[in-house]
Scaffold this motif. Structure first.
Motif, PDB file in Angstrom:
ATOM      1  N   SER A  54       0.822  -1.220   0.000  1.00  0.00           N
ATOM      2  CA  SER A  54       0.000   0.000   0.000  1.00  0.00           C
ATOM      3  C   SER A  54       0.855   1.269   0.000  1.00  0.00           C
ATOM      4  O   SER A  54       2.025   1.245   0.373  1.00  0.00           O
ATOM      5  CB  SER A  54      -0.880  -0.052   1.249  1.00  0.00           C
ATOM      6  OG  SER A  54      -1.100   1.198   1.787  1.00  0.00           O
ATOM      7  N   CYS A  55       0.223   2.411  -0.382  1.00  0.00           N
ATOM      8  CA  CYS A  55       0.917   3.709  -0.307  1.00  0.00           C
ATOM      9  C   CYS A  55       0.804   4.265   1.107  1.00  0.00           C
ATOM     10  O   CYS A  55       1.281   5.355   1.375  1.00  0.00           O
ATOM     11  CB  CYS A  55       0.292   4.686  -1.298  1.00  0.00           C
ATOM     12  SG  CYS A  55      -1.350   5.237  -0.793  1.00  0.00           S
ATOM     13  N   ASN A  56       0.131   3.542   1.988  1.00  0.00           N
ATOM     14  CA  ASN A  56      -0.058   3.877   3.414  1.00  0.00           C
ATOM     15  C   ASN A  56      -1.226   4.815   3.699  1.00  0.00           C
ATOM     16  O   ASN A  56      -1.519   5.078   4.859  1.00  0.00           O
ATOM     17  CB  ASN A  56       1.209   4.425   4.076  1.00  0.00           C
ATOM     18  CG  ASN A  56       2.214   3.325   4.361  1.00  0.00           C
ATOM     19  OD1 ASN A  56       3.377   3.582   4.542  1.00  0.00           O
ATOM     20  ND2 ASN A  56       1.777   2.078   4.368  1.00  0.00           N
ATOM     21  N   ALA A  57      -1.901   5.301   2.665  1.00  0.00           N
ATOM     22  CA  ALA A  57      -3.079   6.130   2.938  1.00  0.00           C
ATOM     23  C   ALA A  57      -4.192   5.242   3.501  1.00  0.00           C
ATOM     24  O   ALA A  57      -4.944   5.671   4.378  1.00  0.00           O
ATOM     25  CB  ALA A  57      -3.531   6.844   1.688  1.00  0.00           C
ATOM     26  N   CYS A  58      -4.305   4.011   2.993  1.00  0.00           N
ATOM     27  CA  CYS A  58      -5.310   3.095   3.560  1.00  0.00           C
ATOM     28  C   CYS A  58      -5.007   2.838   5.040  1.00  0.00           C
ATOM     29  O   CYS A  58      -5.917   2.756   5.861  1.00  0.00           O
ATOM     30  CB  CYS A  58      -5.335   1.775   2.785  1.00  0.00           C
ATOM     31  SG  CYS A  58      -6.223   1.884   1.222  1.00  0.00           S
ATOM     32  N   GLU A  59      -3.721   2.748   5.385  1.00  0.00           N
ATOM     33  CA  GLU A  59      -3.355   2.510   6.793  1.00  0.00           C
ATOM     34  C   GLU A  59      -3.778   3.684   7.679  1.00  0.00           C
ATOM     35  O   GLU A  59      -4.206   3.493   8.810  1.00  0.00           O
ATOM     36  CB  GLU A  59      -1.844   2.322   6.944  1.00  0.00           C
ATOM     37  CG  GLU A  59      -1.358   0.904   6.782  1.00  0.00           C
ATOM     38  CD  GLU A  59      -1.550   0.395   5.383  1.00  0.00           C
ATOM     39  OE1 GLU A  59      -1.469   1.203   4.437  1.00  0.00           O
ATOM     40  OE2 GLU A  59      -1.803  -0.804   5.222  1.00  0.00           O
ATOM     41  N   ASN A 121      -9.031   0.244  -3.134  1.00  0.00           N
ATOM     42  CA  ASN A 121      -9.105  -0.203  -4.538  1.00  0.00           C
ATOM     43  C   ASN A 121      -7.954  -1.121  -4.907  1.00  0.00           C
ATOM     44  O   ASN A 121      -8.128  -2.077  -5.667  1.00  0.00           O
ATOM     45  CB  ASN A 121      -9.095   1.008  -5.477  1.00  0.00           C
ATOM     46  CG  ASN A 121     -10.413   1.760  -5.420  1.00  0.00           C
ATOM     47  OD1 ASN A 121     -11.377   1.287  -4.824  1.00  0.00           O
ATOM     48  ND2 ASN A 121     -10.451   2.932  -6.017  1.00  0.00           N
ATOM     49  N   CYS A 122      -6.759  -0.817  -4.392  1.00  0.00           N
ATOM     50  CA  CYS A 122      -5.593  -1.643  -4.756  1.00  0.00           C
ATOM     51  C   CYS A 122      -5.804  -3.086  -4.306  1.00  0.00           C
ATOM     52  O   CYS A 122      -5.527  -4.023  -5.055  1.00  0.00           O
ATOM     53  CB  CYS A 122      -4.325  -1.097  -4.110  1.00  0.00           C
ATOM     54  SG  CYS A 122      -3.821   0.477  -4.758  1.00  0.00           S
ATOM     55  N   ALA A 123      -6.284  -3.247  -3.076  1.00  0.00           N
ATOM     56  CA  ALA A 123      -6.487  -4.605  -2.553  1.00  0.00           C
ATOM     57  C   ALA A 123      -7.673  -5.289  -3.240  1.00  0.00           C
ATOM     58  O   ALA A 123      -7.678  -6.511  -3.440  1.00  0.00           O
ATOM     59  CB  ALA A 123      -6.712  -4.544  -1.043  1.00  0.00           C
ATOM     60  N   GLY A 151     -12.489   2.079  -2.512  1.00  0.00           N
ATOM     61  CA  GLY A 151     -12.198   3.466  -2.127  1.00  0.00           C
ATOM     62  C   GLY A 151     -10.698   3.680  -2.162  1.00  0.00           C
ATOM     63  O   GLY A 151      -9.942   2.732  -2.027  1.00  0.00           O
ATOM     64  N   CYS A 152     -10.306   4.934  -2.365  1.00  0.00           N
ATOM     65  CA  CYS A 152      -8.868   5.219  -2.487  1.00  0.00           C
ATOM     66  C   CYS A 152      -8.516   6.487  -1.734  1.00  0.00           C
ATOM     67  O   CYS A 152      -8.367   7.528  -2.344  1.00  0.00           O
ATOM     68  CB  CYS A 152      -8.482   5.319  -3.957  1.00  0.00           C
ATOM     69  SG  CYS A 152      -6.715   5.602  -4.212  1.00  0.00           S
ATOM     70  N   PRO A 153      -8.346   6.412  -0.411  1.00  0.00           N
ATOM     71  CA  PRO A 153      -8.600   5.264   0.444  1.00  0.00           C
ATOM     72  C   PRO A 153     -10.053   5.283   0.922  1.00  0.00           C
ATOM     73  O   PRO A 153     -10.679   6.338   0.910  1.00  0.00           O
ATOM     74  CB  PRO A 153      -7.651   5.517   1.628  1.00  0.00           C
ATOM     75  CG  PRO A 153      -7.600   7.013   1.727  1.00  0.00           C
ATOM     76  CD  PRO A 153      -7.763   7.556   0.329  1.00  0.00           C
TER      77      PRO A 153
END
Ligand code: SF4
Length: 178
Positions: A54-59, A121-123, A151-153
């Motif tokens: 991840s780009c860490n925004a989801c985190e 969305n990535c996952a 969602g992103c994120p």
């Protein structure tokens, strides 16, 4: 230097005000979670977060679930450090080639019964990185996914909705997507 300090004192912060959380939606989801958690959980539901690229925004959105506003521990949902203590894997990011084995090993280390929630969305689909040489694809390319949260994120409220769907699905033995 003095000029810069003075200017920053006069200007104040340049960041935008944080968006107001949707209190009505949170109250609705909270009530559903409270009821579902009471019915389905004889104990708490343990969640292990897994970042597979991840780009860490989801985190950041997932972290917000533990702040005093969302406070998911009040529903009996808690984050754990080891997959051996987990019931749910919350996976973010496209699965990179380098993280594939780690994800598979984490899944194998999680005791049955276990559920997988793909966050972002990535996952869910691989997102922007679907055709990258460095990515295997979405989480479903590696593991069976029970619930997806697009969602992103995705905002914390959507992640809470997904956990509610998972709890309701556990009761009916058919986890539902949000
Ligand atoms: S879904 Fe968006 S926010 Fe989440 S990891 Fe992918 S690019 Fe980052």
């Amino acid at each position: 230097m003095r000029k810069t300090l003075l200017a920053s004192l006069i200007q104040g912060p340049l960041t935008e005000a944080a968006p107001r959380p949707d209190e009505k939606a949170l109250e609705e989801v909270s009530e559903g979670l409270r009821r579902a958690a009471r019915r389905s959980l004889g104990r708490s539901l343990a969640i292990r977060e897994v970042d597979t690229g991840s780009c860490n925004a989801c985190e950041l959105e997932i972290h917000a679930l533990s702040n005093p506003f969302y406070d998911i521990e009040r529903f009996g949902l808690r984050f754990v450090a080891s997959p051996r203590h987990a019931d749910v894997l919350l996976v973010t990011g496209p699965v990179t080639s380098n993280m594939r084995e780690a994800l598979e090993r984490t899944y194998r280390a999680t005791p049955e019964p276990k559920w997988v929630v793909a966050v972002g969305n990535c996952a869910c689909t691989g997102g922007l990185f679907t055709s990258s040489y460095a990515c295997v694809g979405p989480v479903s390319a590696v593991l069976p996914v029970d619930v997806t949260v697009p969602g992103c994120p995705p905002p914390p409220i959507e992640i809470l909705r997904a956990l509610l769907a998972l709890l309701v699905g556990m009761e009916n033995d058919t986890p539902q997507n949000v």
